[in-house]
Enzyme design. Structure first.
Site, PDB file in Angstrom:
ATOM      1  N   GLY A 292       0.473  -4.909   1.798  1.00  0.00           N
ATOM      2  CA  GLY A 292      -0.888  -4.996   0.885  1.00  0.00           C
ATOM      3  C   GLY A 292      -0.355  -5.986  -0.288  1.00  0.00           C
TER       4      GLY A 292
ATOM      5  CG  HIS B 195      -2.014   1.077   1.311  1.00  0.00           C
ATOM      6  ND1 HIS B 195      -1.946   2.173   1.071  1.00  0.00           N
ATOM      7  CD2 HIS B 195      -3.198   0.624   1.469  1.00  0.00           C
ATOM      8  CE1 HIS B 195      -3.236   2.792   1.076  1.00  0.00           C
ATOM      9  NE2 HIS B 195      -4.063   1.728   1.220  1.00  0.00           N
TER      10      HIS B 195
ATOM     11  CE1 TYR C 199      -3.238  -5.728   5.332  1.00  0.00           C
ATOM     12  CE2 TYR C 199      -4.678  -7.327   4.762  1.00  0.00           C
ATOM     13  CZ  TYR C 199      -3.812  -6.458   4.369  1.00  0.00           C
ATOM     14  OH  TYR C 199      -3.426  -6.649   3.219  1.00  0.00           O
TER      15      TYR C 199
END
Ligand code: YXS
Length: 257
Positions: A106, A62, A136
């Protein structure tokens, strides 16, 4: 931020954002959506998701600079990473992750959301929410649980250590570990084999497998309880410290509050 190609019913998406180590940002995920739409229109029968040949980092996960400040769910429904995982899962043909280099955060989930994973022998996978203080989300953890057993998912998520592809292949998380020099031929050989089979049967079996893998009951009370626990985390000092430490290029100092 992506290179997109179609040949012999096989679509290829190549990360092309090395300056940020292929971090998954809003703009890149928009390009993913456009690529998947074009692939569907062209009747692509298998997709290969890869980094440029010889990449040291497949994807750094991410884009941390896009994670919201405290007070907002960092992995809500409209988050780019969540949208990317759903795109991969709902594309009506198999998506193969061809991995070389290191995979972070991610991007690990992105790989595990793919239908098949073929990795270079020296690639590694690090699940990093605990490294950044990130809570998460439920469907994200389900991706990990569907790929690995509870023990391995727990170890990856609690230690945030990079795990070698060999070990994940031995444990059935990765389909094949191939010498880097043979990775491309092997992966595209598999992709072309899939593309030569019946696309309708495969797309329906993919949808059935996904539906079965995601068929878990959770009471509304449990869901709300978990969301409340996650809020404590993303409202915490440690979440803000995790983001600050990355930006300041230093190790975070977590206080457990
Ligand atoms: O300083 P500049 O502008 O050159 O940018 C640097 C890094 O800041 C940037 N970069 C990233 N930017 C945003 N998001 C990222 N995830 C990210 N990773 C890297 O890329 C430029 C080059 O980085 P640099 O100098 O560190 O490259 P390197 O080759 O020395 O090291 C590569 C890595 C991947 C080992 C290193 O960049 C790294 O450890 N990156 C962070 C990996 C990580 O922890 N990813 C998790 C992101 S958070 C996420 O995925 C989920 C929310 S969660 O945490 O829950 O799993």
């Amino acid at each position: 931020m992506l290179l997109v190609d179609i040949a012999d019913h096989v679509g290829t998406i190549t990360f092309d954002r090395d300056e940020k180590r292929n971090a998954l940002c809003v703009g890149m995920v928009a390009e993913f959506s456009a690529a998947f739409t074009a692939f569907a229109a062209e009747g692509v029968r298998c997709v290969v998701l890869r980094a440029r040949p010889g990449s040291k980092v497949w994807s750094a996960g991410h884009d941390i600079d896009e994670l919201p400040a405290a007070g907002r769910d960092p992995l809500g429904w409209r988050d780019p990473l969540r949208k990317l995982v759903r795109e991969i899962e709902s594309f009506p043909a198999p998506v193969i992750a061809m991995v070389e280099g290191s995979v972070w955060g991610g991007a690990c989930e992105t790989v595990f959301a793919c239908d098949l994973v073929v990795a270079a022998a020296d690639s590694t996978f690090a699940a990093t929410p605990a490294r950044h203080g990130v809570p998460y989300n439920v469907t994200g953890l389900l991706t990990f649980l569907n790929a690995a057993n509870l023990g391995l998912a727990s170890e990856m998520l609690f230690t945030a250590d990079p795990v070698p592809a060999e070990r994940l292949c031995r444990l059935g998380v990765i389909n094949h570990v191939i010498a880097a020099g043979a990775l491309e031929d092997f992966t595209y050989g598999m992709a072309r084999k899939i593309a030569a089979n019946a696309p309708l049967a495969i797309s329906v079996m993919k949808e059935q497998l996904r539906t079965l893998a995601g068929a878990h009951t959770m009471s509304p009370e449990d869901f709300e309880r978990i969301q409340g626990l996650r809020r404590i985390v993303y409202d915490s000092h440690d979440y803000s410290e995790g983001l600050r430490a990355f930006k300041e290029k230093r190790k975070p100092v977590f206080r457990g509050e």
